[in-house]
Design a protein around this motif. Structure first.
Motif, PDB file in Angstrom:
ATOM      1  N   ILE A 113     -39.690  -8.008   6.043  1.00  9.93           N
ATOM      2  CA  ILE A 113     -38.305  -7.565   6.180  1.00  9.93           C
ATOM      3  C   ILE A 113     -38.252  -6.069   6.475  1.00  9.93           C
ATOM      4  O   ILE A 113     -37.435  -5.606   7.282  1.00  9.93           O
ATOM      5  CB  ILE A 113     -37.522  -7.895   4.902  1.00  9.93           C
ATOM      6  N   SER A 114     -39.124  -5.305   5.852  1.00 12.71           N
ATOM      7  CA  SER A 114     -39.101  -3.849   6.014  1.00 12.71           C
ATOM      8  C   SER A 114     -39.422  -3.421   7.435  1.00 12.71           C
ATOM      9  O   SER A 114     -38.856  -2.447   7.942  1.00 12.71           O
ATOM     10  CB  SER A 114     -40.088  -3.191   5.039  1.00 12.71           C
ATOM     11  N   ARG A 117     -36.337  -3.339   9.571  1.00 11.52           N
ATOM     12  CA  ARG A 117     -35.471  -2.192   9.282  1.00 11.52           C
ATOM     13  C   ARG A 117     -35.999  -0.926   9.952  1.00 11.52           C
ATOM     14  O   ARG A 117     -35.226  -0.076  10.389  1.00 11.52           O
ATOM     15  CB  ARG A 117     -35.396  -1.975   7.767  1.00 11.52           C
ATOM     16  N   THR A 121     -33.204  -1.347  16.149  1.00 12.09           N
ATOM     17  CA  THR A 121     -32.072  -0.421  16.107  1.00 12.09           C
ATOM     18  C   THR A 121     -30.778  -1.108  15.709  1.00 12.09           C
ATOM     19  O   THR A 121     -29.845  -0.469  15.240  1.00 12.09           O
ATOM     20  CB  THR A 121     -31.873   0.251  17.475  1.00 12.09           C
ATOM     21  N   GLY A 123     -28.878  -4.464  13.637  1.00 11.47           N
ATOM     22  CA  GLY A 123     -29.045  -5.563  12.708  1.00 11.47           C
ATOM     23  C   GLY A 123     -28.724  -6.884  13.387  1.00 11.47           C
ATOM     24  O   GLY A 123     -27.971  -6.935  14.365  1.00 11.47           O
ATOM     25  N   SER A 127     -28.372 -11.536   9.113  1.00 16.05           N
ATOM     26  CA  SER A 127     -28.353 -10.653   7.949  1.00 16.05           C
ATOM     27  C   SER A 127     -26.946 -10.132   7.690  1.00 16.05           C
ATOM     28  O   SER A 127     -26.530  -9.978   6.540  1.00 16.05           O
ATOM     29  CB  SER A 127     -29.324  -9.485   8.153  1.00 16.05           C
ATOM     30  N   GLN A 128     -26.179  -9.868   8.754  1.00 18.61           N
ATOM     31  CA  GLN A 128     -24.805  -9.402   8.572  1.00 18.61           C
ATOM     32  C   GLN A 128     -23.952 -10.464   7.900  1.00 18.61           C
ATOM     33  O   GLN A 128     -23.124 -10.155   7.038  1.00 18.61           O
ATOM     34  CB  GLN A 128     -24.205  -9.017   9.929  1.00 18.61           C
ATOM     35  N   GLN A 162     -31.598  -1.846  -3.999  1.00 20.40           N
ATOM     36  CA  GLN A 162     -32.548  -0.738  -4.015  1.00 20.40           C
ATOM     37  C   GLN A 162     -33.296  -0.670  -5.343  1.00 20.40           C
ATOM     38  O   GLN A 162     -34.512  -0.463  -5.375  1.00 20.40           O
ATOM     39  CB  GLN A 162     -31.812   0.582  -3.757  1.00 20.40           C
TER      40      GLN A 162
END
Length: 208
Positions: A113-114, A117, A121, A123, A127-128, A162
């Motif tokens: 996933i990282s 990100r 550029t 999304g 995911s939205q 986070q």
């Protein structure tokens, strides 16, 4: 490089029929390992094809290119994460604990996933949609009085995510803690995550 663009094959959508022999599933499984290990730019479609026991041409017959393959792989993983961790807007400390458990036991999934990100550029719609659904659950909890309404629900989601993934995102601190912390157990790390989220967003009382 050749991996960045599909060869000149007949157009085929990502959802194309043709995976009845399991090729498509094998490609996605191989892609997950490849993208987690090398990122999008560093991944090689020829390695994915070899691991999936197929050809680059067959890979490109199912997917338009490497980014499309990553998008499909990441979307599938996000769906698995959502099912495994299921957000409960009335119990965000519990949700944070489940996220911690998931990524602690699957560091390669966190890397997958990282990379998106870092390298993409824009999304993706999947995911939205997932974010919008979680935010609506948080808003409903605020309307019900189960969550402090003075918080913007997007801030709530960002902070909880986070905190829950802080150890996965900072492996150098995790490595140091495993050697020098007073309590080096994973359970202690998890308890700290849950306690931090509890301080910010206490769990609501159970429904009567």
């Amino acid at each position: 490089m050749a991996d960045h663009h599909a060869p000149n094959l007949p157009a085929s959508s990502e959802g194309a029929v043709g995976g009845v022999d399991g090729t498509r599933e094998r490609v996605v499984a191989a892609a997950m390992d490849e993208f987690a290990r090398y990122g999008i730019a560093g991944a090689r479609v020829d390695r994915i094809a070899k691991q999936a026991r197929t050809s680059k041409e067959r890979v490109y017959a199912h997917f338009r290119g490497k980014e499309a393959l990553y998008a499909q792989t990441a979307a599938r993983e996000l769906g698995v994460i959502a099912q495994a961790t299921h957000i409960d807007a009335r119990d965000l400390p519990g949700y944070a604990g489940r996220l911690f458990d998931y990524f602690t036991s699957r560091p390669d999934h966190y890397r997958l996933i990282s990379w998106g990100r870092l390298e993409l550029t824009e999304g993706d719609g999947t995911s939205q949609d997932a974010i919008a659904g979680k935010v609506e659950q948080l808003r409903q909890a605020q309307r019900d009085g189960a969550l402090d309404p003075t918080w913007d629900p997007f801030d709530v989601l960002a902070l909880v995510n986070q905190i829950a993934t802080t150890w996965s995102a900072q492996p150098e601190i995790a490595a140091a803690a495993s050697e020098h912390s007073d309590d080096r157990s994973v359970a202690a790390r998890r308890a700290a995550v849950v306690r931090a989220v509890e301080r910010l967003f206490p769990a609501a009382a159970p429904r009567p």
